[in-house]
Design an enzyme around this catalytic site. Structure first.
Site, PDB file in Angstrom:
ATOM      1  N   ASP A 110       0.856  -1.186   0.000  1.00  0.00           N
ATOM      2  CA  ASP A 110       0.000   0.000   0.000  1.00  0.00           C
ATOM      3  C   ASP A 110       0.890   1.234   0.000  1.00  0.00           C
ATOM      4  OD1 ASP A 110      -2.218   1.739   0.314  1.00  0.00           O
ATOM      5  OD2 ASP A 110      -1.992   1.715   2.491  1.00  0.00           O
ATOM      6  N   CYS A 115      -4.469  -0.958  -2.193  1.00  0.00           N
ATOM      7  CA  CYS A 115      -4.495   0.490  -2.360  1.00  0.00           C
ATOM      8  C   CYS A 115      -5.286   0.774  -3.626  1.00  0.00           C
ATOM      9  CB  CYS A 115      -3.060   1.002  -2.506  1.00  0.00           C
ATOM     10  SG  CYS A 115      -2.926   2.749  -2.934  1.00  0.00           S
ATOM     11  N   HIS A 166      -8.616   4.371   3.123  1.00  0.00           N
ATOM     12  CA  HIS A 166      -8.828   5.120   4.358  1.00  0.00           C
ATOM     13  C   HIS A 166     -10.302   5.325   4.703  1.00  0.00           C
ATOM     14  CE1 HIS A 166      -4.638   6.027   3.887  1.00  0.00           C
ATOM     15  NE2 HIS A 166      -4.616   6.878   4.894  1.00  0.00           N
ATOM     16  N   GLU A 177      -6.314   9.862   8.942  1.00  0.00           N
ATOM     17  CA  GLU A 177      -5.017   9.622   9.607  1.00  0.00           C
ATOM     18  C   GLU A 177      -4.873  10.422  10.888  1.00  0.00           C
ATOM     19  OE1 GLU A 177      -1.630   9.817   7.060  1.00  0.00           O
ATOM     20  OE2 GLU A 177      -2.324   8.063   5.933  1.00  0.00           O
ATOM     21  N   CYS A 191     -11.168   3.985  -1.552  1.00  0.00           N
ATOM     22  CA  CYS A 191      -9.895   4.380  -0.955  1.00  0.00           C
ATOM     23  C   CYS A 191      -9.765   3.631   0.367  1.00  0.00           C
ATOM     24  CB  CYS A 191      -9.877   5.888  -0.696  1.00  0.00           C
ATOM     25  SG  CYS A 191      -8.414   6.471   0.175  1.00  0.00           S
TER      26      CYS A 191
END
Ligand code: DGL
Length: 273
Positions: free
Chosen positions: A9, A72, A185, A151, A183
């Protein structure tokens, strides 16, 4: 087959995928590598993303992995073909499994997709969906600020709600009934995204579908392992700094310490002896 699966990733977001792989395949050993020295990839162009992805894949291939997973969306959308071209082992991306799941879920035939700028610019989701189901329409919107917000652990912050409302406003009259979280995240921001898009829209992320596809492909290829599983978790910068966020993405304490590594060099013309 006791060789590990190699998962790579741009950073540590891919641990949302590793989490589901560990759940689906508890006997499989894994080597994960996250390029924390150079994340994010999603703001970059195709040539740079491709070079970085090939370096990650090369590093894992040097460790004799039996399978590669590009955990990813940015890599999977921009340069999976290039990674496949250099890999002697099969390469699975996160886009196809997410697309298959989204197509199964939609009733209206209108699917939304959110991802990084590079993922949206690649048009890869549209291309894959058109190939499988030409009558389904796709609307994609880039949500670049979601990566740093996830994050920073700001998944419940007021600022994140406002940004989500702005980013997702273009979907208001779109009649989508499925939104792909394109994505790694975004699963961390699932609640905020669900609230902004409305309860009637089904959210699909790539983590579980990718783990399920991997399990099926390993079985079909006769590459499954009996265990016991061992985990190696590598990053290219600052393992201590990213440890907490990495655990958040993994959903619990990591199954091993994060260690720093350097990347393998790409095969090709280099300085001559
Ligand atoms: N891992 C990336 C993705 O899934 C997000 C982070 C980045 O931009 O590198 O698209």
């Amino acid at each position: 087959v006791d060789k590990p699966i190699g998962v790579f990733d741009s950073g540590i977001g891919g641990l949302t995928v590793v989490k589901e792989i560990v759940k689906a395949l508890p006997n499989e050993s894994l080597v994960f590598i996250g390029d924390t020295a150079r994340v994010p990839y999603g703001t970059r162009g195709k040539a740079v993303i491709t070079q970085f992805a090939l370096e990650l894949a090369t590093t894992l291939l040097e460790r004799d992995v039996k399978y590669l997973v590009a955990a990813c969306n940015t890599i999977s959308s921009t340069c999976l073909a290039e990674v496949r071209a250099v890999s002697p082992v099969p390469v699975l991306g996160v886009v196809d499994p997410a697309v298959q799941t989204a197509l199964k879920q939609t009733r209206s035939g209108r699917i939304g997709m959110i991802g990084t700028r590079a993922t949206v610019a690649s048009g890869f989701y549209e291309q894959q969906i058109r190939e499988l189901e030409p009558s389904v329409s796709v609307m994609s919107v880039a949500c670049p600020l979601f990566v740093p917000l996830a994050e920073e652990g700001l998944s419940a912050a007021q600022a994140t709600r406002l940004i989500a409302a702005d980013y997702l406003a273009p979907f208001a009259d779109s009649e989508i009934d499925v939104l792909v979280l394109g994505c790694t995240h975004y699963p961390i921001l699932r609640d905020v995204i669900q609230q902004a898009i409305g309860e009637s829209v089904v959210l699909v992320d790539s983590a579980r579908p990718t783990a399920e596809t991997l399990a099926a492909e390993l079985e079909e290829a006769g590459l499954g392992s009996e265990g016991p599983a061992a985990y190696e978790l590598l990053v290219t910068d600052a393992p201590e700094r990213v440890h907490q966020v990495a655990s958040d993405f993994f959903g619990r304490e990591l199954p091993g310490a994060l260690r720093q590594t350097s990347l393998g060099r790409l095969p090709g013309p280099g300085p001559r002896d």
